[in-house]
Design a protein around this motif. Structure first.
Motif, PDB file in Angstrom:
ATOM      1  N   TRP A 212       8.719  -1.395  -0.040  1.00 45.00           N
ATOM      2  CA  TRP A 212       9.470  -0.927   1.123  1.00 45.00           C
ATOM      3  C   TRP A 212       8.977   0.459   1.500  1.00 45.00           C
ATOM      4  O   TRP A 212       8.322   1.132   0.719  1.00 45.00           O
ATOM      5  CB  TRP A 212      10.981  -0.893   0.834  1.00 45.00           C
TER       6      TRP A 212
ATOM      7  N   LEU B  65       7.465   7.478   3.285  1.00 46.69           N
ATOM      8  CA  LEU B  65       7.621   7.367   1.831  1.00 46.69           C
ATOM      9  C   LEU B  65       7.917   5.921   1.498  1.00 46.69           C
ATOM     10  O   LEU B  65       8.613   5.243   2.263  1.00 46.69           O
ATOM     11  CB  LEU B  65       8.794   8.214   1.344  1.00 46.69           C
ATOM     12  N   GLY B  66       7.407   5.462   0.396  1.00 49.58           N
ATOM     13  CA  GLY B  66       7.675   4.069   0.056  1.00 49.58           C
ATOM     14  C   GLY B  66       7.526   3.780  -1.408  1.00 49.58           C
ATOM     15  O   GLY B  66       7.327   4.679  -2.233  1.00 49.58           O
ATOM     16  N   GLN B  67       7.645   2.536  -1.713  1.00 45.51           N
ATOM     17  CA  GLN B  67       7.498   2.057  -3.082  1.00 45.51           C
ATOM     18  C   GLN B  67       6.722   0.751  -3.020  1.00 45.51           C
ATOM     19  O   GLN B  67       7.131  -0.189  -2.350  1.00 45.51           O
ATOM     20  CB  GLN B  67       8.883   1.833  -3.682  1.00 45.51           C
TER      21      GLN B  67
ATOM     22  N   SER C  85       5.056   4.887  -6.317  1.00 46.56           N
ATOM     23  CA  SER C  85       5.552   5.530  -5.105  1.00 46.56           C
ATOM     24  C   SER C  85       4.388   5.820  -4.182  1.00 46.56           C
ATOM     25  O   SER C  85       3.255   6.054  -4.615  1.00 46.56           O
ATOM     26  CB  SER C  85       6.339   6.809  -5.371  1.00 46.56           C
ATOM     27  N   VAL C  86       4.674   5.787  -2.903  1.00 46.06           N
ATOM     28  CA  VAL C  86       3.660   6.044  -1.888  1.00 46.06           C
ATOM     29  C   VAL C  86       4.169   7.194  -1.029  1.00 46.06           C
ATOM     30  O   VAL C  86       5.324   7.183  -0.575  1.00 46.06           O
ATOM     31  CB  VAL C  86       3.437   4.789  -1.015  1.00 46.06           C
TER      32      VAL C  86
END
Lengths: 422, 422
Positions: free
Chosen positions: A98, A108-110, A384-385
């Motif tokens: 997401w 930001l994401g995962q 994490s992104v």
């Protein structure tokens, strides 16, 4: 089994078997030999421990055909149905990658990524455990793991139990090796000519397998080290003593160290269950095991109220909890610690062991206080992104640098400022 | 730092510090003393190791007021903003309980329950780590953990760093104790007169803290044991050497054992980064540490193509990965193993350490192959919930009993059949 009024602090904890010095030394030696000599070491130990000489470690096409010939069609249908149920349940656990965004261009994401390769140990010995294949392989497949490897010790005929082979084939597992014990764990962790290494090892085993898993931990990940199985039944006077007794026995027959406990505010029920236990024990094939388990780790706890009984359950934090009360669903919110919760009289624990769909790999030894059963999560990892835009860095860069300096990390601050230079 | 053409298998793995025999013995003794003598042992060790005599282990109202007086208003605002960002990110990770039903009345689900109580170790020493407070406490709060306890060693004035106290107060943490080292871990695991025990212990620390966490594991759960920090920068010829060098140094200044690696298909970039590193090192306050880290664990790997560079990254499975290429987003799908992925030139790693919102507790030592950074998941556990209706048992009971008998477990089969009796 004694009936006790509950007092003080209760616990299901049994000492975790950590093996003898000799066993630990033997396991280390086996791992070293497998690292050094690969397949040759696997063959040597298989001959030594399993008493068979194997040309090939792989399960052959002939063995697969034979297995399908041995297991009857009706049983294969049951395995298929169980597999469908288990898959349906575990698909709900699958998590997706997401991301979120902010107005300044931040993203930001995962990222959820399946593990590359996992190994599953299926115990051998006198029994066969096709359910262990289903419960470990299906979540791996749902997670998207590409390479799934099964290892299991060969029987005296030099093959694996037919039901294990059939279960694995029904799921489409393509790599299956006839090797067990510490040598199998070593092969999964370090690889040999035939067996490529994996990233994480799952599945239960004897003390040598458990010690080997501990030993290779770090090189690869491992799942939990399971303790002996447990059931706690929480019941009121509306429950049927014969059903409770049967469920307590179904746990006790697993292992002399298994634990079966009834917690109830009804003294009448307690006495009735005690009586039923004696009767049902009499005709049980694994009577000796069950009797010893009940004697050592069985208990009937009687409390003053149902609420107190619930508190006892939370203190015990059992692997399996059956709730057989007038309104089981209304107690669900009060149960804080249990691996799996079975509600109502038709939800006998074996329903969950094989068929309903939830996983049967569950936290033992009171660890349900802080850990979960096997889920799809165990077969993925999350990265994490972070994407920061120029605008976001211009807006927040000074704050970030200030935070870094607050912690005394000047190079951190300068890394930010290097981007803010005109 | 040497520039190398990549050959063979690469790894960031450094030996995990397992302590000396003497250290392990000391830790065991400390834990035993705390179990036996409680607060008195905590006071004794605090005097011995931290050089201060404490009347109360609790952080007092006066200390809190003093901390707010020391930390300037602007810095408090930055901490608040960082906390909001971190909360916003972690709220996306929160999982909900769910259930599914089948036509026959079966209900299956997964109940997500927060842990009852967790402890967070905040390292002391020369520096203060308020970011560690934010990164561990916020996911616990998002998970719904009711009791959150911070322990941290007192400084020579007998108090905690002001920034740590402020960060904890900003988050509403109510239990904060001035105790560090193995004695703090023992108190969290077993409890003393002042400190009630917790279920899981989080946070980094020195070798004594790490050994103590290993020692109490089982009694309570623990988070990962973190190794030294790592960064890998994946860059092509479009990246700026000064920015890459600054980021490599920001990792290297952490610890002499930290690892900073550049992977690039551009030899020109490699040389330019090498030159920049020398220049920037010259003026760095923590130069000695960074220099030693680069010497021991730094590397510049040059590959033939960008795809090969990506494969090197996957092999290294770094804690932090920065992607500074012409189109970083398009590489995201190819990156299989990394704790956190920073995309583009403005996403410098310190952005993630403090402020953007993702967690800075990440898998080190190549374990990103099979594990994830800290998430809200670590603060909850999941119980499966199984409700079987009469209809469902009548329909499937025979299959379940057959499966149980296939595995040789007769009492399991009988527990089902006990319900099917007329």
């Amino acid at each position: 089994m004694k009936i006790e009024r509950v007092q003080g602090t209760l616990s299901l904890r049994r000492t975790i078997e950590s093996g003898t010095e000799e066993q630990r030394k033997a396991v280390k030696e086996i791992i070293e030999q497998v690292r050094k000599n690969g397949d040759a070491a696997l063959r040597k130990y298989t001959e030594q421990f399993d008493g068979v000489r194997l040309d090939s470690l792989c399960v052959s096409q002939e063995e697969i055909e034979e297995a399908y010939w041995i297991v009857d069609e009706k049983m294969i249908e049951i395995i298929r149905k169980a597999a469908r149920n288990i898959r349906e349940y575990h698909e709900r656990q699958a998590q997706t990658s997401w991301f979120m965004t902010r107005d300044d261009g931040t993203m930001l994401g995962q990222k959820v990524t399946p593990l590359d390769a996992v190994g599953l140990y299926v115990p051998g010995g006198t029994a066969a455990y096709p359910s262990s294949v289903l419960m470990n392989v299906i979540p791996a497949q749902v997670a998207g793991v590409k390479r799934i490897v099964i290892v299991s010790p060969p029987n005296e005929r030099g093959t694996l139990p037919a039901s294990v082979i059939v279960a694995a084939c029904e799921l489409g597992v393509e790599e299956m090796y006839k090797v067990g014990g510490a040598q199998a764990i070593a092969a999964l962790a370090y690889g040999t000519e035939t067996i490529q290494p994996v990233d994480k090892i799952f599945g239960p085993g004897n003390i040598y397998v458990a010690l080997a898993k501990r030993e290779v931990f770090g090189q690869v990940a491992i799942d939990m080290i399971a303790g002996p199985s447990e059931i706690v039944v929480l019941a009121d006077e509306t429950a049927r003593p014969n059903e409770i007794a049967a469920d307590l026995l179904s746990q006790a027959e697993h292992d002399e160290r298994a634990s079966s406990v009834l917690v109830t505010p009804s003294l009448k029920l307690a006495h009735a269950v005690e009586k039923e236990l004696k009767q049902q024990l009499a005709t049980l094939p694994r009577r000796a095991i069950a009797e010893k388990a009940l004697e050592q780790y069985g208990a009937i706890y009687v409390t003053d109220t149902l609420d107190e009984a619930i508190e006892v359950v939370n203190e015990l934090a059992p692997e399996h909890l059956e709730v057989m009360t007038a309104n089981p669903l209304q107690l669900l919110g009060k149960i804080r610690h249990a691996g799996a919760i079975f509600l109502g009289r038709y939800s006998s624990e074996p329903v969950g062991d094989y068929f309903a769909g939830a996983n049967h790999v569950l936290p033992t030894n009171g660890t349900a206080r802080f850990s979960s059963g096997l889920t799809v999560d165990e077969f993925v990892k999350k990265s994490s992104v972070i994407f920061y835009s120029k605008e976001a860095l211009q807006k927040n860069g000074e704050s970030i640098a200030a935070f870094a300096r607050l912690e005394g990390l000047e190079a951190h601050a300068r890394a930010i400022e290097e981007r803010l230079k005109k």
